[in-house]
Every structure is written in C-alpha cells, then in structure tokens.
Design an enzyme around this catalytic site. Structure first.
Site, PDB file in Angstrom:
ATOM      1  N   PRO A  98       0.818  -1.222   0.000  1.00  0.00           N
ATOM      2  CA  PRO A  98       0.000   0.000   0.000  1.00  0.00           C
ATOM      3  C   PRO A  98       0.852   1.272   0.000  1.00  0.00           C
ATOM      4  CG  PRO A  98       0.124  -0.917   2.208  1.00  0.00           C
ATOM      5  CD  PRO A  98       0.827  -1.892   1.311  1.00  0.00           C
ATOM      6  N   THR A  99       0.205   2.398  -0.207  1.00  0.00           N
ATOM      7  CA  THR A  99       0.903   3.680  -0.109  1.00  0.00           C
ATOM      8  C   THR A  99       1.326   3.904   1.345  1.00  0.00           C
ATOM      9  OG1 THR A  99      -0.443   4.535  -1.905  1.00  0.00           O
ATOM     10  CG2 THR A  99       0.660   6.161  -0.527  1.00  0.00           C
ATOM     11  N   THR A 137       3.045  -5.611  -6.842  1.00  0.00           N
ATOM     12  CA  THR A 137       3.532  -4.458  -7.601  1.00  0.00           C
ATOM     13  C   THR A 137       4.499  -3.688  -6.716  1.00  0.00           C
ATOM     14  OG1 THR A 137       1.417  -4.357  -8.737  1.00  0.00           O
ATOM     15  CG2 THR A 137       2.812  -2.395  -8.852  1.00  0.00           C
ATOM     16  N   GLU A 167       1.306  -8.931 -11.977  1.00  0.00           N
ATOM     17  CA  GLU A 167      -0.047  -9.411 -12.277  1.00  0.00           C
ATOM     18  C   GLU A 167      -0.859  -8.283 -12.919  1.00  0.00           C
ATOM     19  OE1 GLU A 167      -1.376 -12.530 -12.182  1.00  0.00           O
ATOM     20  OE2 GLU A 167      -2.809 -11.313 -13.287  1.00  0.00           O
ATOM     21  N   LEU A 169      -4.287  -8.705 -13.764  1.00  0.00           N
ATOM     22  CA  LEU A 169      -5.735  -8.939 -13.685  1.00  0.00           C
ATOM     23  C   LEU A 169      -6.447  -7.705 -13.164  1.00  0.00           C
ATOM     24  CD1 LEU A 169      -6.915  -9.321 -10.540  1.00  0.00           C
ATOM     25  CD2 LEU A 169      -5.662 -11.436 -10.695  1.00  0.00           C
ATOM     26  N   ASN A 230      -0.154   0.522 -15.499  1.00  0.00           N
ATOM     27  CA  ASN A 230      -1.210   1.143 -14.695  1.00  0.00           C
ATOM     28  C   ASN A 230      -1.221   2.658 -14.864  1.00  0.00           C
ATOM     29  OD1 ASN A 230      -2.513  -1.073 -13.768  1.00  0.00           O
ATOM     30  ND2 ASN A 230      -1.652  -1.039 -11.713  1.00  0.00           N
ATOM     31  N   LEU A 233      -2.926   3.421 -18.210  1.00  0.00           N
ATOM     32  CA  LEU A 233      -4.374   3.169 -18.153  1.00  0.00           C
ATOM     33  C   LEU A 233      -5.073   4.279 -17.362  1.00  0.00           C
ATOM     34  CD1 LEU A 233      -4.325  -0.686 -17.494  1.00  0.00           C
ATOM     35  CD2 LEU A 233      -5.007   0.469 -19.609  1.00  0.00           C
ATOM     36  N   CYS A 282      -5.298  -0.089  -6.960  1.00  0.00           N
ATOM     37  CA  CYS A 282      -4.047  -0.021  -7.743  1.00  0.00           C
ATOM     38  C   CYS A 282      -3.727   1.319  -8.385  1.00  0.00           C
ATOM     39  CB  CYS A 282      -4.061  -1.103  -8.817  1.00  0.00           C
ATOM     40  SG  CYS A 282      -3.967  -2.756  -8.127  1.00  0.00           S
ATOM     41  N   ARG A 352     -12.034  -0.409  -1.993  1.00  0.00           N
ATOM     42  CA  ARG A 352     -10.808   0.363  -1.779  1.00  0.00           C
ATOM     43  C   ARG A 352     -10.725   1.545  -2.749  1.00  0.00           C
ATOM     44  NH1 ARG A 352      -6.402  -4.468  -1.501  1.00  0.00           N
ATOM     45  NH2 ARG A 352      -7.714  -5.265  -3.178  1.00  0.00           N
TER      46      ARG A 352
HETATM   47  P1  NAD Z   1      -4.535  -7.934  -0.408  1.00  0.00           P
HETATM   48  O1  NAD Z   1      -4.398  -6.919   0.639  1.00  0.00           O
HETATM   49  O2  NAD Z   1      -5.890  -8.359  -0.860  1.00  0.00           O
HETATM   50  O3  NAD Z   1      -3.779  -9.276   0.037  1.00  0.00           O
HETATM   51  C1  NAD Z   1      -2.499  -9.301   0.563  1.00  0.00           C
HETATM   52  C2  NAD Z   1      -2.437 -10.387   1.629  1.00  0.00           C
HETATM   53  O4  NAD Z   1      -1.073 -10.556   2.041  1.00  0.00           O
HETATM   54  C3  NAD Z   1      -3.221 -10.084   2.894  1.00  0.00           C
HETATM   55  O5  NAD Z   1      -4.176 -11.111   3.116  1.00  0.00           O
HETATM   56  C4  NAD Z   1      -2.165 -10.042   4.004  1.00  0.00           C
HETATM   57  O6  NAD Z   1      -2.629 -10.579   5.227  1.00  0.00           O
HETATM   58  C5  NAD Z   1      -1.074 -10.903   3.419  1.00  0.00           C
HETATM   59  N1  NAD Z   1       0.263 -10.638   3.966  1.00  0.00           N
HETATM   60  C6  NAD Z   1       0.897  -9.449   4.113  1.00  0.00           C
HETATM   61  N2  NAD Z   1       2.132  -9.646   4.600  1.00  0.00           N
HETATM   62  C7  NAD Z   1       2.296 -10.970   4.752  1.00  0.00           C
HETATM   63  C8  NAD Z   1       3.362 -11.787   5.197  1.00  0.00           C
HETATM   64  N3  NAD Z   1       4.537 -11.243   5.541  1.00  0.00           N
HETATM   65  N4  NAD Z   1       3.187 -13.115   5.243  1.00  0.00           N
HETATM   66  C9  NAD Z   1       2.020 -13.667   4.866  1.00  0.00           C
HETATM   67  N5  NAD Z   1       0.966 -12.953   4.421  1.00  0.00           N
HETATM   68  C10 NAD Z   1       1.113 -11.618   4.371  1.00  0.00           C
HETATM   69  O7  NAD Z   1      -3.683  -7.400  -1.643  1.00  0.00           O
HETATM   70  P2  NAD Z   1      -3.927  -7.701  -3.212  1.00  0.00           P
HETATM   71  O8  NAD Z   1      -5.015  -6.822  -3.739  1.00  0.00           O
HETATM   72  O9  NAD Z   1      -3.995  -9.163  -3.421  1.00  0.00           O
HETATM   73  O10 NAD Z   1      -2.577  -7.134  -3.824  1.00  0.00           O
HETATM   74  C11 NAD Z   1      -1.349  -7.798  -3.654  1.00  0.00           C
HETATM   75  C12 NAD Z   1      -0.315  -7.179  -4.567  1.00  0.00           C
HETATM   76  O11 NAD Z   1      -0.703  -7.358  -5.926  1.00  0.00           O
HETATM   77  C13 NAD Z   1      -0.135  -5.672  -4.387  1.00  0.00           C
HETATM   78  O12 NAD Z   1       1.216  -5.358  -4.566  1.00  0.00           O
HETATM   79  C14 NAD Z   1      -0.964  -5.093  -5.503  1.00  0.00           C
HETATM   80  O13 NAD Z   1      -0.462  -3.837  -5.921  1.00  0.00           O
HETATM   81  C15 NAD Z   1      -0.779  -6.100  -6.603  1.00  0.00           C
HETATM   82  N6  NAD Z   1      -1.876  -6.160  -7.590  1.00  0.00           N
HETATM   83  C16 NAD Z   1      -3.185  -6.098  -7.178  1.00  0.00           C
HETATM   84  C17 NAD Z   1      -4.209  -6.200  -8.121  1.00  0.00           C
HETATM   85  C18 NAD Z   1      -5.658  -6.134  -7.713  1.00  0.00           C
HETATM   86  O14 NAD Z   1      -6.511  -6.041  -8.577  1.00  0.00           O
HETATM   87  N7  NAD Z   1      -6.001  -6.167  -6.436  1.00  0.00           N
HETATM   88  C19 NAD Z   1      -3.895  -6.394  -9.457  1.00  0.00           C
HETATM   89  C20 NAD Z   1      -2.566  -6.465  -9.844  1.00  0.00           C
HETATM   90  C21 NAD Z   1      -1.561  -6.354  -8.891  1.00  0.00           C
HETATM   91  C1  UDX Z   2      -6.482  -2.170 -12.682  1.00  0.00           C
HETATM   92  C2  UDX Z   2      -5.862  -2.598 -14.013  1.00  0.00           C
HETATM   93  O1  UDX Z   2      -6.861  -2.566 -15.038  1.00  0.00           O
HETATM   94  C3  UDX Z   2      -5.265  -3.986 -13.902  1.00  0.00           C
HETATM   95  O2  UDX Z   2      -4.618  -4.347 -15.112  1.00  0.00           O
HETATM   96  C4  UDX Z   2      -4.263  -4.004 -12.747  1.00  0.00           C
HETATM   97  O3  UDX Z   2      -3.717  -5.295 -12.604  1.00  0.00           O
HETATM   98  C5  UDX Z   2      -4.932  -3.568 -11.462  1.00  0.00           C
HETATM   99  O4  UDX Z   2      -5.513  -2.259 -11.643  1.00  0.00           O
HETATM  100  P1  UDX Z   2      -8.785  -2.647 -11.455  1.00  0.00           P
HETATM  101  O5  UDX Z   2      -8.432  -1.488 -10.607  1.00  0.00           O
HETATM  102  O6  UDX Z   2      -9.227  -3.894 -10.788  1.00  0.00           O
HETATM  103  O7  UDX Z   2      -7.571  -3.040 -12.411  1.00  0.00           O
HETATM  104  O8  UDX Z   2      -9.992  -2.244 -12.431  1.00  0.00           O
HETATM  105  P2  UDX Z   2     -10.128  -1.348 -13.759  1.00  0.00           P
HETATM  106  O9  UDX Z   2     -11.129  -2.014 -14.600  1.00  0.00           O
HETATM  107  O10 UDX Z   2      -8.848  -1.015 -14.388  1.00  0.00           O
HETATM  108  O11 UDX Z   2     -10.827  -0.038 -13.206  1.00  0.00           O
HETATM  109  C6  UDX Z   2     -10.194   0.847 -12.304  1.00  0.00           C
HETATM  110  C7  UDX Z   2     -11.069   2.051 -12.054  1.00  0.00           C
HETATM  111  O12 UDX Z   2     -11.180   2.854 -13.227  1.00  0.00           O
HETATM  112  C8  UDX Z   2     -12.504   1.692 -11.662  1.00  0.00           C
HETATM  113  O13 UDX Z   2     -12.963   2.561 -10.659  1.00  0.00           O
HETATM  114  C9  UDX Z   2     -13.270   1.883 -12.955  1.00  0.00           C
HETATM  115  O14 UDX Z   2     -14.624   2.156 -12.742  1.00  0.00           O
HETATM  116  C10 UDX Z   2     -12.536   3.069 -13.553  1.00  0.00           C
HETATM  117  N1  UDX Z   2     -12.646   3.148 -15.021  1.00  0.00           N
HETATM  118  C11 UDX Z   2     -12.196   2.126 -15.793  1.00  0.00           C
HETATM  119  C12 UDX Z   2     -13.177   4.287 -15.617  1.00  0.00           C
HETATM  120  O15 UDX Z   2     -13.590   5.227 -14.947  1.00  0.00           O
HETATM  121  N2  UDX Z   2     -13.258   4.344 -16.984  1.00  0.00           N
HETATM  122  C13 UDX Z   2     -12.800   3.340 -17.787  1.00  0.00           C
HETATM  123  O16 UDX Z   2     -12.893   3.475 -19.021  1.00  0.00           O
HETATM  124  C14 UDX Z   2     -12.252   2.187 -17.165  1.00  0.00           C
END
Ligand code: NAD
Ligand code: UDX
Length: 481
Positions: A98-99, A137, A167, A169, A230, A233, A282, A352
């Site tokens: 996180p930030t 990330t 990742e 997704l 990111n 986008l 993100c 979030r």
């Molecule tokens: P999340 O907060 O949902 O999950 C992270 C998990 O890690 C938590 O359950 C926490 O308890 C666990 N954790 C933290 N420290 C730990 C440790 N030392 N040992 C064991 N467990 C531990 O986070 P997320 O959304 O899955 O994101 C994870 C990473 O992936 C971030 O860096 C994020 O930027 C990146 N990412 C997220 C998305 C998304 O859509 N959420 C997409 C692409 C990349």
């Molecule tokens: C994003 C990236 O798309 C993904 O590749 C990365 O791994 C994680 O961050 P996410 O945040 O889950 O994914 O959703 P995304 O569909 O990108 O939307 C992000 C935010 O932008 C949402 O609040 C969505 O409503 C908004 N959005 C998206 C817009 O306002 N306009 C658009 O055209 C697309």
C-alpha cells in the site's frame, strides 16, 4: 532447475487467491499452497464463503481445493507459512504494497515492508534452492533488495533466484483475465541461473497460455512495466475525464467524443469511459509510486506529469459533488439522497479507493441524509469505510443508512446518485434492471438523477419526470435547441 512440482504463494488476497486457484486448476500435477498471516482469511478460503467476490472464482477454487473423481486435490490454504515455504521450489510473493502513511514519502511511495517481511521469512526457513517470484507491484529495483536480503540471511549453499512476474488482472474480471491473459511477463537476470528460473516459471504458465504470450525480459524492465501499464491506463481515464469537463461547459457529449476518438486504431476504444473518477487499490497507489520514484531519481518534471493524473481524478470527484450541490439549490440540509453503488466498479465487492467514499463524505458534510444500496458490498464494509469520514458532525449513523433494497433506498429521496455501473441500475438493460417507474413514483419532487457512470438512458428517465445529470453531457437544464 527441473520441472516445478510444488508452489507456495505468500499472501491470500485478491491476487494470491485467484491466481493460485487458476494455476492449480491448469497444473493438476503441481501442488499449490497459499499462505497468509491472517487466520480468518485462510479460514474463509477453506470455507464455502470465500473472502472475496469474483465471478467464476468459486468454480476454480472448489475444483482444485476439494478435488473430484477426475482431478486431484492440489490447492491448499494454510497459515503454516514456514512449512509451505520450505516444501516449495517456487514461491510467489503477492502481499500488499500500500501507499506509505507515515515517514518519508508518506502519501506517495509504496510501503514495501510486507514484501521485506515475506522475503526475510523465506531466507530464514529455506533449506533448499528457491525461485522467489515478485508478484506484488513494487518500486523498480526492489528485486535487488530482495536478492541482497536473501543472500545475507539464507543458509549456506542455498541458492535463491529472484524473478519479477507482475499481475495484470482487473477485479471483477479476474478469472477471465487469468484464463486468457493478454500476456504473461517474466523478468529475470540475464545470466544462466536467471534464464533457467524464468524458463521454469514459463513452463507453469505454458500449460494454458500460448507461448507467444509469455514474454521474458530483464528484471528491471519487468518491474517498471507494471507501473507503466497502470500509469498509462489511469492516464487515459484522467484524459477523458478532463475532456468531460469541457463537454459539460459546451454541450458536447463525452460518450460521443470517446467513440469518435476510439475509432482511431492508434487510440483504441478501451479505458475511455468517463466516470466520477477511478478507484480501486491499484491506480492511485501505482501512479503515485511512479511519481515518487521519479522524484527520488531527481526527475521533478516527470513526477509532476504523473502526479497530475491523480490530481485530475480528485478534481473529477470534487466537480461531480459540486454539481450535485448546485443542482439541489445549494442546500442538502436534511434532504434524502440515495446512493446506488458503493464498490469502485461493478462485479466486485471491493471498496478500496471507491469514489463513493469521498463523495458521500462531502455530501454528509452538507447535512444530507444518505441511503446506500449496493448489491455486493457487505454492510460491515460500508460502515468501516464510513467511520473514517471527516464531514460528519457527530455520529455518522445519524446521516447514513445502508439498505438491502434499492426501492427502500430511493423512497422519498430528492436525488439518486449512481456511483457504480452495476447492470441492474441501467434502464437500457432488458433483464435484471430496476423498475425506474416505481422509483419515480416514490420520490420527492423535483426528482434528480446524477449518473456518475453514464449508464442510464437520460431521455427515458426524463420522460418519467426525472431531471438527469450525466458526466460530460449537457444536463436536463441545458437548452437542447
Ligand atoms: P490484499 O491486501 O488483498 O492481500 C495481501 C495479503 O497478504 C493479505 O491477506 C495479508 O494478510 C497478506 N500478507 C501481508 N504480509 C504478509 C506476510 N509477511 N506473510 C504472509 N501474508 C502476508 O492485496 P492484493 O489486492 O492481493 O494485492 C497484492 C499485490 O498485488 C499488491 O502489490 C498489488 O499492488 C498487486 N496487484 C493487485 C491487483 C488487484 O486487482 N487487487 C492487481 C494487480 C496487482
Ligand atoms: C487495474 C488494471 O486494469 C489492472 O490491469 C491491474 O492489474 C490492477 O488495476 P482494477 O483497478 O481492478 O484493475 O480495475 P479497472 O477495470 O482497471 O478499473 C479501475 C477504475 O477505473 C474503476 O474505478 C473503474 O470504474 C474506472 N474506469 C475504468 C473508468 O472510470 N473508466 C474506464 O474506461 C475504465
């Protein structure tokens, strides 16, 4: 490295859970164990109520976790982190980044302490060689830090190879994105050890991803490519949202602008939907991280450029809120306002950085009575987000109610604000839609709809007597000629 047979993933969150469920399904001969510090999260992954909502996730988890006549049980969720680390040949680190909230770079830079904690754990317990994969990330060159710590703490004779495998997704479409990714990115050092480790990881993905979509490159490029993707986008959304302000002032229509520019094959149509502002865990975090990295590298112009993407997003939320207040005759005191949608986008229960949070906060500060309806977000989640409000005078529960029924939320309201693009809110959809006529009859007059997602057919709602204000479009008060 030989073939991978045991994988461990540290972090059972939005990324770790779904990615491992799909990986396990596609590699029935590989055992995948997802570990986390949080006992409640692991318990939920082992139950029939998963900790996150994601279309198609249940089928993926159940298949591999519970096994069946035609397939083994090869997906495990556990809190025994040490055991899972030591047994695995390959370890994904997908913990949160996180930030930072305090210290240098507070509010901008990424907090990598969870990543470091996980790395130290790996170094302490590993008794055999490991491939350690950054899936979180992270700031560019984090892998260097990881290598240093692993080398300093690891047992003699144990070799660690660090890869970057970001990742991509998006929530709400996670399973679809994982099953058919645009690309898989693997970064490694370009020496023998590094390339062999990258090849071993590529083998895991090659079970379902076409080879030409598995891209390998140097470690630092791979790390930075995630932040770059990111940032680009988010920048598209801020660009279209900046243009939406010009539309509102001129009578142009932002959906027509997006269509017109999106047909240019160099621009393309995706991520150009004007909105009340982007949310999610993100975009803001990663764009700010990139800005902060640039600042630390003594590139202030670059930092300012990326910072402006986030600034426009804040401006967009603020602009929308001001428009609501203006249209409601500059006073919201004791007026009931229904908020439809609380998650940051449709098809997820995640809140979030949802625009809903700061907008409701601002409306509460004006004295409005807010009733919230969202089809997926848990009521407890809404309350925990709302607790942090700055605007409320006294107990926030005096101002906010959470409704399980959309009609209850709208009954007697002066205005409806659509903040998430859930299908059921649209009056264009044939099925699953709400009955806007019924809502119209139950509201106070004049009845306003503020569509922060441009999903309603404004003309049809106007026929029912609503005044409609959409993002980047002339509102009901505008002379249409
Ligand atoms: P999340 O907060 O949902 O999950 C992270 C998990 O890690 C938590 O359950 C926490 O308890 C666990 N954790 C933290 N420290 C730990 C440790 N030392 N040992 C064991 N467990 C531990 O986070 P997320 O959304 O899955 O994101 C994870 C990473 O992936 C971030 O860096 C994020 O930027 C990146 N990412 C997220 C998305 C998304 O859509 N959420 C997409 C692409 C990349
Ligand atoms: C994003 C990236 O798309 C993904 O590749 C990365 O791994 C994680 O961050 P996410 O945040 O889950 O994914 O959703 P995304 O569909 O990108 O939307 C992000 C935010 O932008 C949402 O609040 C969505 O409503 C908004 N959005 C998206 C817009 O306002 N306009 C658009 O055209 C697309």
């Amino acid at each position: 490295h030989g073939r991978i047979t045991k994988i461990c993933c540290i972090g059972a969150g939005y990324v770790g859970g779904p990615t491992c469920a799909v990986t396990a399904n596609k590699n029935p001969d590989v055992s995948v164990t997802v570990v986390d510090l949080s006992e409640s999260r692991i318990a939920a992954w082992n139950s029939s109520t998963l900790p996150i909502y994601e279309p198609g996730l249940w089928e993926q988890v159940q298949g591999a976790r519970d096994g069946g006549a035609d397939r083994p049980q090869n997906l495990f969720f556990s809190t025994d982190i040490d055991k899972a680390i030591d047994e695995a040949e390959l370890i994904f680190v997908s913990v949160n980044t996180p930030t930072k909230t305090m210290g240098a770079g507070a509010g901008l830079g990424s907090d990598t302490s969870y990543v470091e904690m996980a790395i130290r754990k790996i170094a302490q317990v590993a008794t055999s060689d490991k491939i350690v994969v950054e899936k979180s990330t992270v700031p560019v060159r984090t892998a260097e830090t990881m290598r240093e710590i692993l080398k300093a703490i690891g047992k003699p004779g144990v070799h660690f190879e660090v890869l970057s495998n970001p990742e991509f997704l998006a929530e709400g479409t996670a399973i679809r994105d994982l099953l058919a990714p645009d690309r898989i990115l693997i970064g490694s050092l370009l020496n023998d050890h590094g390339l062999q480790a990258a090849a071993a990881l590529a083998e895991v993905y090659a079970r379902w991803v076409p080879r030409e979509r598995i891209i390998t490159m140097n470690l630092w490029s791979s790390e930075l490519a995630k932040l770059a993707a990111n940032a680009l986008l988010a920048q598209r959304i801020s660009s279209i949202n900046a243009l939406s302000a010009v539309c509102e002032a001129t009578g142009a229509d932002i959906d027509e602008i997006a269509f017109a520019v999106g047909t240019d094959s160099r621009i393309g149509p995706k991520m150009l939907k004007a909105s009340v502002g982007f949310g999610g865990s993100c975009f803001k975090k990663d764009v700010l991280s990139l800005a902060y990295i640039s600042e630390c590298l003594h590139l202030p112009e670059v930092a300012a450029y990326w910072q402006s993407v986030v600034d426009i997003n804040e401006y967009q939320k603020d602009r929308f809120t001001k428009r609501i207040i203006r249209c409601l005759y500059n006073t919201l005191n004791n007026k009931k306002v229904a908020v439809l949608g609380f998650s940051y986008k449709k098809d997820t229960g995640d809140t979030r950085e949802s625009a809903a949070i700061s907008i409701i906060d601002a409306l509460v500060a004006e004295g409005a009575k807010i009733s919230i309806y969202d089809p997926q977000v848990l009521e407890s989640q809404i309350w925990s987000d709302i607790e942090k409000f700055k605007g409320a005078r006294g107990d926030v529960k005096q101002y906010v109610t959470v409704c399980k029924d959309v009609y209850k939320a709208c009954e007697g309201a002066h205005a409806i604000i659509v903040l998430t693009e859930w299908d059921e809110f649209s009056n264009k959809q044939i099925r699953k839609r709400m009955d806007w006529q019924r809502v119209a009859e139950s509201m106070d007059r004049p009845s306003f709809v503020f569509d922060g997602r441009n999903i309603v057919d404004a003309g049809k709602l106007e026929e029912m007597g609503f005044r409609v204000e959409c993002i980047g479009k002339p509102g009901s008060g505008w002379f249409k000629g």
